[in-house]
Scaffold this active site. Structure first.
Site: not given
Ligand code: NAP
Length: 258
Positions: A11-13, A89, A162, A166, A195
């Site tokens: 999920g690094a895109s 991630n 969710y 976690k 974030i």
């Molecule tokens: P995001 O902006 O929604 O980005 C999600 C990323 O994961 C995208 O690159 C997406 O790919 C990829 N992805 C989603 N489902 C996938 C799957 N089944 N297989 C492979 N790739 C997948 O999310 P984020 O906020 O960066 O979150 C990243 C991580 O941090 C997650 O585990 C989330 O639970 C955790 N987190 C986030 C926050 C926050 O406040 N944002 C807080 C705590 C924890 P595409 O671009 O191809 O869709």
């Protein structure tokens, strides 16, 4: 600087995964940028890593799908011959925020498969490969970072699945840390708070207000690069005698306050 070292970031895109990819790129790492569907965003991330000084390679794959997990690792190993770091991630919020009493089994399964089962089994497969690569002298050690969440301990009843995923990841970190320590592989959980990414963009107004009112002792949104910096510290070997650690990246939100 870690020339030649290879990281697979799921999920690094976009979002946090992209922040980690760029931070590792700045240290000269080769980064495999996994994504599920957004090829354009993944290509953008590859360019950013390369501009930062690293090498990057995008690979599509859904971490919740067994064949995709195998193909993903296969690609990393056939292309680069090693995997020094796995960052679990990729993750998703429930498609709809629904009260725990109304949450559907389908949503539970989807969120658990992406956030817990996928990383759990990908780690199992990657760890076995790391062990072999270490035995063969290709690498001197391996590292695994799980991106958890404060939702492991904070109750949000409108996205209970969710939270449970976690909380499971927190135990997964301890289990693999215990099992892999003597194999030369260390395991960490990074636990972000709030974030600024696409995932939280749907609740920007709510969190703007809460942060303004002092929810986070450090009064700002967290940024993907805040998480990236911690990953660099781990990846570059600055936590050599620690494993199974939880590192909060949350502006102090975990502190109990009076
Ligand atoms: P995001 O902006 O929604 O980005 C999600 C990323 O994961 C995208 O690159 C997406 O790919 C990829 N992805 C989603 N489902 C996938 C799957 N089944 N297989 C492979 N790739 C997948 O999310 P984020 O906020 O960066 O979150 C990243 C991580 O941090 C997650 O585990 C989330 O639970 C955790 N987190 C986030 C926050 C926050 O406040 N944002 C807080 C705590 C924890 P595409 O671009 O191809 O869709």
């Amino acid at each position: 600087m870690s020339a030649n070292k290879v990281a697979l970031i799921t999920g690094a895109s976009r979002g946090i995964g992209r922040g980690i990819a760029v931070a590792l790129g700045q240290q000269g790492w080769t980064v495999v940028v996994n994504y599920r569907g957004n090829a354009e965003a993944a290509a953008e991330c590859v360019s950013l890593v390369e501009s930062a000084g690293g090498k990057a390679h995008a690979v599509q794959g859904d971490v919740s799908v067994r064949e995709d997990r195998s193909a993903l690792l296969e690609q990393v190993l056939t292309t680069f011959g090693r995997i020094d770091l796995l960052v679990n991630n990729a993750g998703m919020a429930p498609r709809q925020r629904v009260d725990i009493l109304e949450m559907t089994e389908e949503s539970f399964d989807e969120v658990m498969n992406v956030n817990l089962k996928g990383p759990y089994l990908l780690t199992q497969m990657a760890a076995k490969n790391m062990i072999e690569l270490i035995k063969d002298g290709v690498m001197s050690g391996g590292q695994i970072i799980n991106i958890g969440s404060m939702s492991a301990y904070v109750s949000s009843t409108s996205r209970s699945e969710y939270c449970v995923s976690k909380a499971g990841m927190a135990m997964m970190t301890k289990l693999y840390a215990d099992r892999l320590a003597n194999e030369g592989i260390t395991v960490y959980e990074i636990r972000p708070g709030i974030i600024a990414t696409d995932m939280t963009s749907v609740v920007t107004a709510k969190y703007d207000k809460l942060i303004d009112e002092g929810l986070t002792p450090i009064r700002r949104w967290g940024l993907p690069e805040d998480v990236g910096k911690i990953c660099v510290a781990i990846a570059e070997g600055y936590l050599p005698y620690s494993t199974g650690e939880v590192i909060n990246v949350d502006g102090g939100i975990h502190l109990q306050r009076l």
